[in-house]
Design an enzyme around this catalytic site. Structure first.
Site, PDB file in Angstrom:
ATOM      1  N   TYR A  73     -19.624  19.284  -7.617  1.00 19.72           N
ATOM      2  CA  TYR A  73     -18.163  19.154  -7.556  1.00 19.72           C
ATOM      3  C   TYR A  73     -17.626  19.809  -6.292  1.00 19.72           C
ATOM      4  O   TYR A  73     -16.717  19.291  -5.658  1.00 19.72           O
ATOM      5  CB  TYR A  73     -17.517  19.797  -8.798  1.00 19.72           C
ATOM      6  CG  TYR A  73     -16.034  19.507  -8.839  1.00 19.72           C
ATOM      7  CD1 TYR A  73     -15.558  18.375  -9.502  1.00 19.72           C
ATOM      8  CD2 TYR A  73     -15.124  20.336  -8.196  1.00 19.72           C
ATOM      9  CE1 TYR A  73     -14.210  18.079  -9.508  1.00 19.72           C
ATOM     10  CE2 TYR A  73     -13.765  20.039  -8.202  1.00 19.72           C
ATOM     11  CZ  TYR A  73     -13.317  18.909  -8.862  1.00 19.72           C
ATOM     12  OH  TYR A  73     -11.986  18.605  -8.867  1.00 19.72           O
ATOM     13  N   PHE A 125       0.576  -1.752  10.465  1.00 18.78           N
ATOM     14  CA  PHE A 125      -0.408  -2.233   9.510  1.00 18.78           C
ATOM     15  C   PHE A 125       0.226  -2.088   8.129  1.00 18.78           C
ATOM     16  O   PHE A 125       0.993  -1.163   7.880  1.00 18.78           O
ATOM     17  CB  PHE A 125      -1.758  -1.507   9.591  1.00 18.78           C
ATOM     18  CG  PHE A 125      -2.728  -2.121   8.631  1.00 18.78           C
ATOM     19  CD1 PHE A 125      -3.237  -3.393   8.866  1.00 18.78           C
ATOM     20  CD2 PHE A 125      -3.066  -1.491   7.444  1.00 18.78           C
ATOM     21  CE1 PHE A 125      -4.069  -4.009   7.939  1.00 18.78           C
ATOM     22  CE2 PHE A 125      -3.904  -2.103   6.525  1.00 18.78           C
ATOM     23  CZ  PHE A 125      -4.402  -3.367   6.772  1.00 18.78           C
ATOM     24  N   THR A 126      -0.120  -2.997   7.217  1.00 16.13           N
ATOM     25  CA  THR A 126       0.581  -3.098   5.931  1.00 16.13           C
ATOM     26  C   THR A 126       0.639  -1.765   5.178  1.00 16.13           C
ATOM     27  O   THR A 126       1.723  -1.249   4.890  1.00 16.13           O
ATOM     28  CB  THR A 126      -0.125  -4.157   5.055  1.00 16.13           C
ATOM     29  OG1 THR A 126      -1.522  -3.838   4.988  1.00 16.13           O
ATOM     30  CG2 THR A 126       0.042  -5.555   5.652  1.00 16.13           C
ATOM     31  N   ASP A 216      -5.206   5.855  14.226  1.00 17.63           N
ATOM     32  CA  ASP A 216      -5.828   5.057  13.161  1.00 17.63           C
ATOM     33  C   ASP A 216      -7.126   4.529  13.758  1.00 17.63           C
ATOM     34  O   ASP A 216      -7.129   3.562  14.526  1.00 17.63           O
ATOM     35  CB  ASP A 216      -4.901   3.921  12.719  1.00 17.63           C
ATOM     36  CG  ASP A 216      -5.544   3.077  11.623  1.00 17.63           C
ATOM     37  OD1 ASP A 216      -6.788   3.112  11.481  1.00 17.63           O
ATOM     38  OD2 ASP A 216      -4.807   2.367  10.918  1.00 17.63           O
ATOM     39  N   LYS A 259     -14.805  -0.106   7.441  1.00 20.35           N
ATOM     40  CA  LYS A 259     -14.935  -1.095   8.521  1.00 20.35           C
ATOM     41  C   LYS A 259     -16.018  -0.634   9.496  1.00 20.35           C
ATOM     42  O   LYS A 259     -17.198  -0.725   9.196  1.00 20.35           O
ATOM     43  CB  LYS A 259     -13.581  -1.273   9.227  1.00 20.35           C
ATOM     44  CG  LYS A 259     -12.568  -2.104   8.433  1.00 20.35           C
ATOM     45  CD  LYS A 259     -11.800  -1.317   7.439  1.00 20.35           C
ATOM     46  CE  LYS A 259     -10.601  -2.044   6.894  1.00 20.35           C
ATOM     47  NZ  LYS A 259      -9.944  -1.291   5.822  1.00 20.35           N
ATOM     48  N   ARG A 383      -2.212 -13.575   7.520  1.00 27.18           N
ATOM     49  CA  ARG A 383      -1.648 -12.425   8.212  1.00 27.18           C
ATOM     50  C   ARG A 383      -0.395 -12.931   8.944  1.00 27.18           C
ATOM     51  O   ARG A 383      -0.351 -13.086  10.137  1.00 27.18           O
ATOM     52  CB  ARG A 383      -2.636 -11.808   9.209  1.00 27.18           C
ATOM     53  CG  ARG A 383      -3.869 -11.206   8.579  1.00 27.18           C
ATOM     54  CD  ARG A 383      -3.754  -9.771   8.079  1.00 27.18           C
ATOM     55  NE  ARG A 383      -3.133  -9.553   6.820  1.00 27.18           N
ATOM     56  CZ  ARG A 383      -3.305  -8.442   6.081  1.00 27.18           C
ATOM     57  NH1 ARG A 383      -4.110  -7.483   6.474  1.00 27.18           N
ATOM     58  NH2 ARG A 383      -2.662  -8.279   4.943  1.00 27.18           N
ATOM     59  N   PHE A 450       1.474  -9.380  -0.496  1.00 25.34           N
ATOM     60  CA  PHE A 450       0.425 -10.344  -0.183  1.00 25.34           C
ATOM     61  C   PHE A 450      -0.782 -10.242  -1.116  1.00 25.34           C
ATOM     62  O   PHE A 450      -1.483 -11.211  -1.337  1.00 25.34           O
ATOM     63  CB  PHE A 450      -0.038 -10.170   1.276  1.00 25.34           C
ATOM     64  CG  PHE A 450      -0.448  -8.766   1.617  1.00 25.34           C
ATOM     65  CD1 PHE A 450       0.500  -7.829   1.997  1.00 25.34           C
ATOM     66  CD2 PHE A 450      -1.765  -8.365   1.542  1.00 25.34           C
ATOM     67  CE1 PHE A 450       0.137  -6.520   2.283  1.00 25.34           C
ATOM     68  CE2 PHE A 450      -2.148  -7.065   1.836  1.00 25.34           C
ATOM     69  CZ  PHE A 450      -1.184  -6.138   2.198  1.00 25.34           C
TER      70      PHE A 450
HETATM   71  N1  F0G Z   1      -5.648   0.843   8.908  1.00 27.85           N
HETATM   72  C1  F0G Z   1      -6.135  -0.337   9.336  1.00 27.85           C
HETATM   73  C2  F0G Z   1      -6.029  -0.707  10.780  1.00 27.85           C
HETATM   74  C3  F0G Z   1      -6.715  -1.215   8.415  1.00 27.85           C
HETATM   75  O1  F0G Z   1      -7.196  -2.388   8.847  1.00 27.85           O
HETATM   76  C4  F0G Z   1      -6.797  -0.848   7.052  1.00 27.85           C
HETATM   77  C5  F0G Z   1      -7.360  -1.754   6.056  1.00 27.85           C
HETATM   78  C6  F0G Z   1      -6.279   0.401   6.665  1.00 27.85           C
HETATM   79  C7  F0G Z   1      -5.725   1.224   7.634  1.00 27.85           C
HETATM   80  C8  F0G Z   1      -6.292   0.840   5.227  1.00 27.85           C
HETATM   81  O2  F0G Z   1      -7.551   1.223   4.853  1.00 27.85           O
HETATM   82  O3  F0G Z   1      -8.166  -0.455   3.076  1.00 27.85           O
HETATM   83  O4  F0G Z   1      -9.485   1.636   3.426  1.00 27.85           O
HETATM   84  O5  F0G Z   1      -7.228   1.750   2.435  1.00 27.85           O
HETATM   85  N2  F0G Z   1      -7.583  -2.984   6.284  1.00 27.85           N
HETATM   86  C9  F0G Z   1      -8.226  -3.933   5.404  1.00 27.85           C
HETATM   87  C10 F0G Z   1      -8.184  -5.294   6.041  1.00 27.85           C
HETATM   88  C11 F0G Z   1      -7.758  -3.917   4.003  1.00 27.85           C
HETATM   89  O6  F0G Z   1      -8.587  -6.262   5.381  1.00 27.85           O
HETATM   90  O7  F0G Z   1      -7.780  -5.418   7.201  1.00 27.85           O
HETATM   91  P1  F0G Z   1      -8.133   1.010   3.359  1.00 27.85           P
END
Ligand code: F0G
Length: 471
Positions: A73, A125-126, A216, A259, A383, A450
């Site tokens: 833990y 980014f979303t 990021d 990624k 997108r 989305f």
């Molecule tokens: N920042 C970027 C540039 C991303 O592409 C993503 C996720 C995140 C942050 C968030 O990270 O998913 O680990 O919580 N991108 C994925 C995509 C979901 O399909 O582009 P996460």
């Protein structure tokens, strides 16, 4: 000469069988999924290009590392291995593991953003923007104009426009800007890199105004590879060295390790500042887990530490980006409109040019992704306007200039033949583009719509009107 091709520096030791489906089966599946590729079952997908997130193939060394998980833990040895690897490869002294990238974004936003603040970034980014808004901030786009132009051939479309930063500080004052957030290989711009020359200018700007610089770093290795290829001063530097230099120019990093870092789950928040680290540790125990595991199992931290070392290998990254460029080149040869230059993790189809008869408020990119799945079983991701969402104050749809379908290539997963099948499918869909009709919402979630939105097809020839349906 082997070193000048993008041929893969690995061979395959285990395979996962995938299923071919008929057109009738796919028509049924996408209708049941409300024309949203996120809602398809992966069993019904032949080639899955939805995302490059968490779906890469781990190496035998990573799988061996999984067996060495220390599932304590507190104080797992894998945490210390991960922390030291991050310092060695990315320069950041302190690491707070999180379950994935948005966990890190949450902690960072809650720690640094106050109600009424403005957060500039090189395109949204979303999840990143959503966490900034939840914390009371407003995102401000400071990327260069070329990034919003699918046809611009600018080699660094991820660059920040310093004049846009100057205009923002004049309008709101530096005291209302907690940090500038730069993403390497900007996802929503088409996987486009920023240059080290530009990053240095942003660093100077932040120092001048006493503003922090957040990175990021989800796709930092891909960005470093483009710097090696396109920024002459870095031609003879390794990707590992360039990655380190990018990181050391920034103060704090959020990472979705799913990624570039070659793992199926995981992420982290990293920084040099002691005080900030203490604050992040206080929050991570509330939302993720103890500060020595965040949301991750010991075995996952081990796989990540090994994945980081593999991700900055020059041969690996050349093969990874080379495969994406191979698909992009096949589509360009056939005259399919895509975002250029081809990005690091995906080929982005320009839905506005492929489906000029569908107005943006009838969601051309969403319709194109559904049609491509029906044609071939290839799953892609919208997108465009659906991903962009609504302005939190006015409730109006954001209407992004880029209305794209992303063909995202998972790392070390598919073959050249899979890329050929994908290119042929896209070309066939583009040839019958005028038979594809727009969509309307039947269900629109309030947050990050989305992921779970559902749609129905508009009738061909139906009067196109502004979509004000179900919210
Ligand atoms: N920042 C970027 C540039 C991303 O592409 C993503 C996720 C995140 C942050 C968030 O990270 O998913 O680990 O919580 N991108 C994925 C995509 C979901 O399909 O582009 P996460």
């Amino acid at each position: 000469m082997a070193t000048h091709t993008w041929a893969e520096p690995y061979k395959i030791k285990a395979v996962e069988l995938i299923r071919m489906t008929t057109r009738e089966q796919r028509e049924e599946a996408i209708r049941e999924a409300g024309y949203n590729t996120f809602l398809l079952r992966s069993e019904d997908v032949y080639i899955d290009l939805l995302t490059d997130s968490g779906c890469g193939a781990m190496s035998d060394r990573q799988w061996a590392g999984m067996m060495c998980g220390d599932e304590a833990y507190a104080g797992s040895k894998n945490f210390y291995h991960l922390r030291d690897t991050i310092e060695n490869y990315y320069s950041y002294k302190h690491t707070v593991p999180t379950h994935q990238g948005r966990g890190a974004e949450h902690i960072l936003s809650q720690t640094l953003i106050s109600e009424g603040d403005f957060v500039p970034g090189n395109m949204y980014f979303t999840t990143t923007r959503y966490h900034q808004e939840l914390a009371g901030g407003t995102f401000v786009d400071v990327i260069i104009d070329e990034a919003h132009d699918a046809e611009s051939e600018h080699p660094f479309k991820g660059n920040v426009d310093i004049e846009k930063l100057d205009a923002l500080v004049e309008r709101v004052g530096a005291e209302n800007i907690p940090y500038v957030c730069i993403a390497t290989c900007v996802n929503m711009a088409g996987g486009q890199p920023l240059s080290l020359a530009n990053l240095r200018q942003v660093r100077l700007w932040c120092d001048k105004h006493g503003v922090l610089l957040v990175h990021d770093m989800t796709r930092v290795a891909e960005n470093a590879y483009f710097i090696q290829c396109r920024e002459p001063a870095y031609r003879d530097r390794t990707v590992r060295e360039i990655v380190y230099e990018i990181c050391s120019l920034t103060d704090i990093a959020t990472m979705s390790a799913k990624k570039d870092a070659l793992v199926n789950i995981g992420g982290f928040l990293a920084m040099n500042d002691e005080k900030l680290y203490e604050k992040a540790c206080a929050l991570v125990v509330v939302y993720e887990g103890l500060h020595t595991y965040g949301g991750m199992a010991g075995r996952d931290m081990e796989a990540l530490a090994i994945g980081i070392t593999e991700s900055v290998d020059d041969d690996h990254i050349r093969a990874r980006v080379g495969q994406v460029e191979y698909l992009g080149a096949a589509l360009q040869r056939a005259g399919v409109p895509i975002v250029t230059p081809v990005g690091g993790h995906a080929v982005f189809l320009d839905a506005l040019r492929i489906l000029p008869h569908i107005p943006q408020d009838c969601f051309p990119a969403q319709a194109l992704a559904a049609a491509l799945y029906e044609e071939s079983g290839v799953r892609s991701m919208e997108r465009g306007v659906i991903s962009a969402g609504r302005n939190k104050d006015s409730g109006e749809n954001y209407m992004p200039k880029l209305e794209l379908v992303r063909l995202t290539i998972p790392r070390r997963v598919y073959t050249q033949a899979h890329m050929d099948v994908t290119a042929a499918a896209v070309i066939r869909v583009a040839e019958v583009a005028e038979t594809i009709s727009g969509l309307r919402f039947v269900y629109e979630p309030e947050m990050l719509r989305f992921f779970q939105a559902r749609f129905e097809r508009r009738q061909a020839g139906e009067v196109k009107q502004r979509d004000t349906s179900a919210r």
